[in-house]
Write a protein that holds these residues in place. Structure first.
Motif, PDB file in Angstrom:
ATOM      1  N   ASN A 273      -9.804  -1.636   4.240  1.00 47.26           N
ATOM      2  CA  ASN A 273      -9.021  -0.405   3.994  1.00 47.26           C
ATOM      3  C   ASN A 273      -7.724  -0.965   3.057  1.00 47.26           C
ATOM      4  OD1 ASN A 273      -7.677   2.019   4.341  1.00 47.26           O
ATOM      5  ND2 ASN A 273      -6.353   1.447   5.936  1.00 47.26           N
TER       6      ASN A 273
ATOM      7  N   ARG B 267      -7.585  -3.567   1.231  1.00 47.62           N
ATOM      8  CA  ARG B 267      -8.059  -4.010  -0.083  1.00 47.62           C
ATOM      9  C   ARG B 267      -8.199  -2.895  -0.992  1.00 47.62           C
ATOM     10  NH1 ARG B 267     -14.042  -6.194  -0.743  1.00 47.62           N
ATOM     11  NH2 ARG B 267     -13.905  -4.186  -0.378  1.00 47.62           N
ATOM     12  N   ASN B 268      -8.876  -1.867  -0.451  1.00 49.23           N
ATOM     13  CA  ASN B 268      -9.028  -0.571  -1.138  1.00 49.23           C
ATOM     14  C   ASN B 268      -8.034   0.167  -1.771  1.00 49.23           C
ATOM     15  OD1 ASN B 268     -12.053  -1.162  -1.158  1.00 49.23           O
ATOM     16  ND2 ASN B 268     -12.151   0.299   0.624  1.00 49.23           N
TER      17      ASN B 268
ATOM     18  N   ARG C 101      -6.372  -2.048  -4.466  1.00 44.75           N
ATOM     19  CA  ARG C 101      -7.093  -2.065  -5.785  1.00 44.75           C
ATOM     20  C   ARG C 101      -6.803  -0.754  -6.306  1.00 44.75           C
ATOM     21  NH1 ARG C 101     -13.129  -2.400  -4.646  1.00 44.75           N
ATOM     22  NH2 ARG C 101     -12.416  -4.294  -4.011  1.00 44.75           N
ATOM     23  N   ASP C 102      -6.809   0.446  -5.527  1.00 44.66           N
ATOM     24  CA  ASP C 102      -6.459   1.683  -6.197  1.00 44.66           C
ATOM     25  C   ASP C 102      -4.954   1.808  -6.764  1.00 44.66           C
ATOM     26  OD1 ASP C 102      -9.279   2.173  -5.846  1.00 44.66           O
ATOM     27  OD2 ASP C 102      -8.962   3.178  -4.042  1.00 44.66           O
TER      28      ASP C 102
ATOM     29  N   CYS D 114      -7.227 -10.336   1.446  1.00 42.20           N
ATOM     30  CA  CYS D 114      -7.044  -8.666   1.063  1.00 42.20           C
ATOM     31  C   CYS D 114      -5.661  -8.109   0.876  1.00 42.20           C
ATOM     32  CB  CYS D 114      -7.815  -7.667   2.133  1.00 42.20           C
ATOM     33  SG  CYS D 114      -9.499  -7.907   2.078  1.00 42.20           S
TER      34      CYS D 114
END
Length: 159
Positions: A56, A58-59, A62-63, A143
């Motif tokens: 979660n 990391r996403n 990244r976004d 992350c």
């Protein structure tokens, strides 16, 4: 606060493994309770939760969802995640060492002691769960790293 060094975790695993081995030599099976498959599964549940937390984080990083606003990850939340990550790795390491030390003592005794044969599967599950917790903590910590800064555009600076 810097990243958790793997050599420090390895030293904790080794030290706890030695202590676990000595404890098993001196006190197994007289003072040890039965070790079932359920013994280490709580650590596995925590490891799964930590790993999902890492995905979660990391996403969201990244976004580019860092900052204030709904659905965004506050920088303080990332800092708290790093603390949880480090704590998970540091709990998993000595527990993994402990169960590995006990396992090293149990394996040769499986034929001679019925209790050793019955407890081996539980010790393997507990050691694997502790290893999973340590790896999940390192994953969450990984992350939480900031993405690399984009290179500056030399054309934009001359405008």
């Amino acid at each position: 606060m810097g990243p958790t060094r793997k050599r420090d975790l390895a030293a904790a695993v080794l030290l706890a493994g030695i202590v676990g081995y000595i404890a098993a030599v001196l006190a197994y099976p007289r003072l040890f309770p039965p070790i079932t498959l359920w013994t280490g599964l709580s650590l596995l549940g925590v490891a799964v939760a930590i790993a999902l937390w890492g995905v979660n984080v990391r996403n969201k990083i990244r976004d580019g969802e860092i900052g204030d606003g709904p659905g965004r990850l506050h920088p303080l939340a990332v800092a708290r995640s790093v603390v949880i990550a480090k704590a998970s790795a540091w709990v998993g390491a000595p527990v993994f060492g402990w169960w590995t030390g006990i396992l090293v003592q149990l394996i040769p005794q499986r034929g001679a002691l019925r209790a050793a044969g019955e407890d081996t599967a539980g010790v393997v599950v507990a050691a694997a769960s502790a290893l999973a917790l340590m790896v999940a903590g390192l994953w969450l910590q990984h992350c939480c790293k900031s993405p690399p800064e984009p290179p500056e555009d030399p054309d934009a600076a001359s405008d």
